[in-house]
Write an enzyme that holds these catalytic residues in place. Sequence first.
Site, PDB file in Angstrom:
ATOM      1  N   ASP A 301       3.710 -57.152 -52.877  1.00 36.39           N
ATOM      2  CA  ASP A 301       3.472 -58.596 -52.948  1.00 36.39           C
ATOM      3  C   ASP A 301       4.384 -59.380 -52.005  1.00 36.39           C
ATOM      4  OD1 ASP A 301       1.832 -57.836 -55.000  1.00 36.39           O
ATOM      5  OD2 ASP A 301       2.697 -59.175 -56.500  1.00 36.39           O
ATOM      6  N   HIS A 443       7.551 -55.266 -53.716  1.00 34.92           N
ATOM      7  CA  HIS A 443       7.555 -56.418 -52.809  1.00 34.92           C
ATOM      8  C   HIS A 443       8.048 -55.978 -51.434  1.00 34.92           C
ATOM      9  CE1 HIS A 443       7.759 -58.152 -56.865  1.00 34.92           C
ATOM     10  NE2 HIS A 443       7.172 -59.224 -56.363  1.00 34.92           N
TER      11      HIS A 443
END
Length: 477
Positions: A301, A443
């Site tokens: 992400d 991430h």
Amino acid sequence: MRSHALLPSTLLLLGSLFLTAACANGSGLPDPAPEPVQAGPSSSTSRTVDPSKIKGLEIVNDSSEQSSCPFAISYPDVPGAEAMTAAMKKDVDRLVASFRSNRCGTGSLSAGELNVSHRFLVASGDVLGVLLTTVDGSGAGNGQSTSTYWYDGEDGAYRHALGLIADGSRDAFTAALKKQLRGREGVDPTYLDDAFADTTHRADLLDDLSFTADGGLRVQLDSGTVGASAAGSYVVSLDKATITPWLSSFGRRAQKQTEQPSSGLDLGAPSTPSAAVPTHTASADDDTDCKRVKCIALTFDDGPAAPETATLLNHLARYRARATFFTVGQNVAAHPELVRAEAKAGHEVGNHSWNHPDLTKLTPEQVAYQLGRTSTAIKAATGKAPTLFRPPYGAVNAKVKASTTLSPVLWDVDTEDWKYRDSAKVAQAVISKARRNSVVLMHDIHPTSVAAVPELLRTLTTEGFHFVTVSHLRATL
């Protein structure tokens, strides 16, 4: 903190000055329109700046996935404008520290999140201008505020917004603003007089100044500065003929570069080679049968981030692993070349909103705008629109689902890599929790998360796992 990773308004034209009262919209986040709607023949918006044209640009990102402490921040780091980056960092660090103190650890889930997003106002010649929009749900009112940051390449100096106005003209400038604000709906005369009485606080009050495409000046005052917070913010616009005599020499150059942008930005920074963009190309469609073998979907992400995403793509290529990237629109705009590289290598590109707000706190129109604008940027970069979205913070409800045709994707393995910046700990979190058909949350804005990938790929490969995209996993179950 460094991780590489407004509203309907009524225009009142009064001589050469016009004022727009912008009312708060409940969510504190920008309305679906990129710019406030302004009626009347003299309205003008700022020019669009393509951040992908800024050489060496990096976006400073950080976020939290903790439901009791949700925040997401983003601001640019432009080579040559280090003093401006330092000013933004100082302000954002202060906001995050205050938010954590007021909101995090209280156990309350009712307050909103902290969101700091950015937009380029001008990046041309020797002038750089950036707008930061902050929404802080931990305080009173709608929590929205805006600030502009300016860099003067000619003098090699960071300029406060008020630096656009010549010292000797500031009294006349502020008197004109005060005159036009007085008597407007929602403006409290006492607030107004107090706000402008102390000249030492002018810079704090007038911290959002920007030029329009036709050379006028737009001044935004945050809610609560000249009236009660419920009255919202105010925008006063001055046309070019009015404002030009009051501008500083830097202000005139900023005005010119906004009106007539040059072909590039030159802040005198040493020329450094750009990080290589991976050129891995998927040889064919993935034929992994997840009914017959153990599959797992790695998802990343908040990117793309330079150079972290490029490094990650190289790690994945060594193991012929495919992954799903849930990208943030403002980062896609800055680094479309990395998104193209993701798609070219056979990875899936999904939608993670434009600037990472809690979508459940928005109106259906705002949700559609956040996701639609990001999908447009992804399609422009890859030639293909996404079909999946990951709601920031995993916050999704019926309203959000009804506002988009994209399919939501959550996760069952949370590495908490946003909290633990330790590559060994992150790798072990995946290895210990991985199960057949798991969807893993990571991430690619954090160097430590990217550094964890080789170890988890190596270990899980020996355990018989195959790394596939979310859509492939869904399709073959």
